[in-house]
Design a protein around this motif. Structure first.
Motif, PDB file in Angstrom:
ATOM      1  N   TRP A   5       3.952 -15.929  -6.390  1.00 26.33           N
ATOM      2  CA  TRP A   5       4.411 -17.011  -5.537  1.00 26.33           C
ATOM      3  C   TRP A   5       5.875 -17.303  -5.851  1.00 26.33           C
ATOM      4  N   GLU A   6       6.738 -17.260  -4.854  1.00 24.31           N
ATOM      5  CA  GLU A   6       8.157 -17.528  -5.039  1.00 24.31           C
ATOM      6  C   GLU A   6       8.447 -18.953  -4.570  1.00 24.31           C
ATOM      7  N   ASN A   7       8.772 -19.818  -5.508  1.00 19.36           N
ATOM      8  CA  ASN A   7       8.990 -21.227  -5.199  1.00 19.36           C
ATOM      9  C   ASN A   7      10.449 -21.443  -4.806  1.00 19.36           C
ATOM     10  N   ARG A   8      10.767 -21.218  -3.551  1.00 20.42           N
ATOM     11  CA  ARG A   8      12.138 -21.371  -3.061  1.00 20.42           C
ATOM     12  C   ARG A   8      12.425 -22.843  -2.780  1.00 20.42           C
ATOM     13  N   THR A   9      13.570 -23.327  -3.286  1.00 18.06           N
ATOM     14  CA  THR A   9      13.914 -24.737  -3.112  1.00 18.06           C
ATOM     15  C   THR A   9      15.028 -24.943  -2.099  1.00 18.06           C
ATOM     16  N   ASN A  10      15.685 -23.880  -1.649  1.00 21.38           N
ATOM     17  CA  ASN A  10      16.724 -24.004  -0.626  1.00 21.38           C
ATOM     18  C   ASN A  10      16.116 -23.783   0.752  1.00 21.38           C
ATOM     19  N   ALA A  11      16.529 -24.607   1.701  1.00 24.93           N
ATOM     20  CA  ALA A  11      15.984 -24.498   3.052  1.00 24.93           C
ATOM     21  C   ALA A  11      16.513 -23.274   3.781  1.00 24.93           C
ATOM     22  N   PHE A  12      17.662 -22.755   3.349  1.00 28.86           N
ATOM     23  CA  PHE A  12      18.310 -21.673   4.092  1.00 28.86           C
ATOM     24  C   PHE A  12      19.094 -20.773   3.140  1.00 28.86           C
ATOM     25  N   HIS A  13      18.980 -19.479   3.389  1.00 32.41           N
ATOM     26  CA  HIS A  13      19.766 -18.504   2.627  1.00 32.41           C
ATOM     27  C   HIS A  13      20.074 -17.316   3.530  1.00 32.41           C
ATOM     28  N   ILE A  14      21.312 -16.837   3.446  1.00 32.80           N
ATOM     29  CA  ILE A  14      21.666 -15.595   4.127  1.00 32.80           C
ATOM     30  C   ILE A  14      22.631 -14.828   3.241  1.00 32.80           C
ATOM     31  N   SER A  15      22.479 -13.523   3.191  1.00 33.61           N
ATOM     32  CA  SER A  15      23.399 -12.709   2.399  1.00 33.61           C
ATOM     33  C   SER A  15      23.427 -11.294   2.956  1.00 33.61           C
ATOM     34  N   GLU A  16      24.464 -10.591   2.621  1.00 36.42           N
ATOM     35  CA  GLU A  16      24.563  -9.160   2.927  1.00 36.42           C
ATOM     36  C   GLU A  16      24.296  -8.409   1.632  1.00 36.42           C
ATOM     37  N   ARG A  17      23.426  -7.417   1.699  1.00 33.97           N
ATOM     38  CA  ARG A  17      23.039  -6.685   0.491  1.00 33.97           C
ATOM     39  C   ARG A  17      23.191  -5.186   0.699  1.00 33.97           C
ATOM     40  N   LYS A  18      23.263  -4.487  -0.422  1.00 36.27           N
ATOM     41  CA  LYS A  18      23.329  -3.031  -0.397  1.00 36.27           C
ATOM     42  C   LYS A  18      22.050  -2.393  -0.911  1.00 36.27           C
TER      43      LYS A  18
END
Length: 266
Positions: A5-18
């Motif tokens: 279970w990943e307990n994410r606390t931020n409502a929004f995330h975006i990133s560019e990954r390789k």
């Protein structure tokens, strides 16, 4: 497939990954991957997806998913709390994708432009910036959902684990116990306990507390209620149990978390 279970606390995330590869996990957020270059294998519950450049992969809330990378990649990944898009909330809560793989889903020019604008925006602070973010998110997920076949979650296709998770998500602010779920869902409480230990490697009580703490973090970010009120709103019977569960999940008390948010805004 054992997941955590990943307990994410931020409502929004975006990133560019390789590189995308990650272990099996699930959370309360939508997770959208727009594959620009390379290829990889994605898994959503029991589905295996061969993802190529130009494809998209969408995991709904509470859906176990993971990725295996085998070479160079370039991609955008968006992890979004469904509440940021209330216009689409009925789709996210009342349906489920027939397949997580959306062939050609990352080839839409307007969709990619919206993702790039979100990347440039980083973390919106003002009301106007948040309104722009909401519009861009609606553009992205509106485009994706047009290409995604959905099925009704109440059509009998949900497995026992998904039924339990959906019930907990809908009733996290009420009394929740294995006995209550056994009565309401007609699933053995011993089997439910086994599902959590086998798939998430946590106890049912820890899962419920994680769910409540995740919602508590959202209320703390909104700063509209006192800490005592928030504990009650998310289902904790006393402030003591709220503080103890929050400390265990987040490594700090609700008061400390609230102060850290204030510092970030300075």
């Amino acid at each position: 497939m054992i997941a955590f279970w990943e307990n994410r606390t931020n409502a929004f995330h975006i990133s560019e990954r390789k590189r995308l590869g990650c272990a099996a996990h699930l959370h309360h957020h939508l997770e959208l991957v727009l594959f620009l270059e390379g290829d990889c294998v994605g898994f959503a519950d029991a589905e295996r997806c061969e993802i190529a450049a130009g494809d998209a992969f969408l995991a709904f809330p509470e859906q176990v998913h993971r990725f295996e990378s085998h070479g160079p990649e370039r991609l955008y990944i968006l992890i979004v709390e469904p509440e940021l898009m209330p216009e689409l909330s009925s789709l996210f809560s009342g349906s489920f994708p027939e397949s997580a793989l959306i062939k050609g889903g990352a080839q839409d020019k307007l969709l990619l432009e919206a993702a790039e604008q979100l990347l440039a925006m980083k973390n919106p602070e003002t009301v106007a910036q948040k309104a722009i973010r909401k519009g861009l998110l609606l553009t992205i997920f509106g485009k994706i959902l047009q290409k995604c076949a959905l099925t009704d979650t109440h059509a009998g296709t949900s497995n026992a684990f998904r039924a339990v998770v959906e019930y907990c998500t809908a009733h996290y602010d009420s009394d929740l116990s294995l006995s209550i779920l056994e009565r309401e869902l007609h699933i053995s409480k011993y089997y439910i306990s086994h599902l959590f230990s086998a798939r998430l490697r946590i106890s049912f009580n820890d899962y419920v507390n994680s769910l409540r703490v995740s919602h508590a973090c959202r209320f703390l970010r909104e700063d509209k209620h006192s800490i005592t009120e928030i504990g009650s709103l998310v289902g904790f019977s006393t402030l003591r149990t709220f503080n103890r569960a929050f400390q265990k999940q987040m490594g700090q008390t609700p008061s400390e978390y609230k102060k850290s948010i204030g510092k970030d805004k300075l």
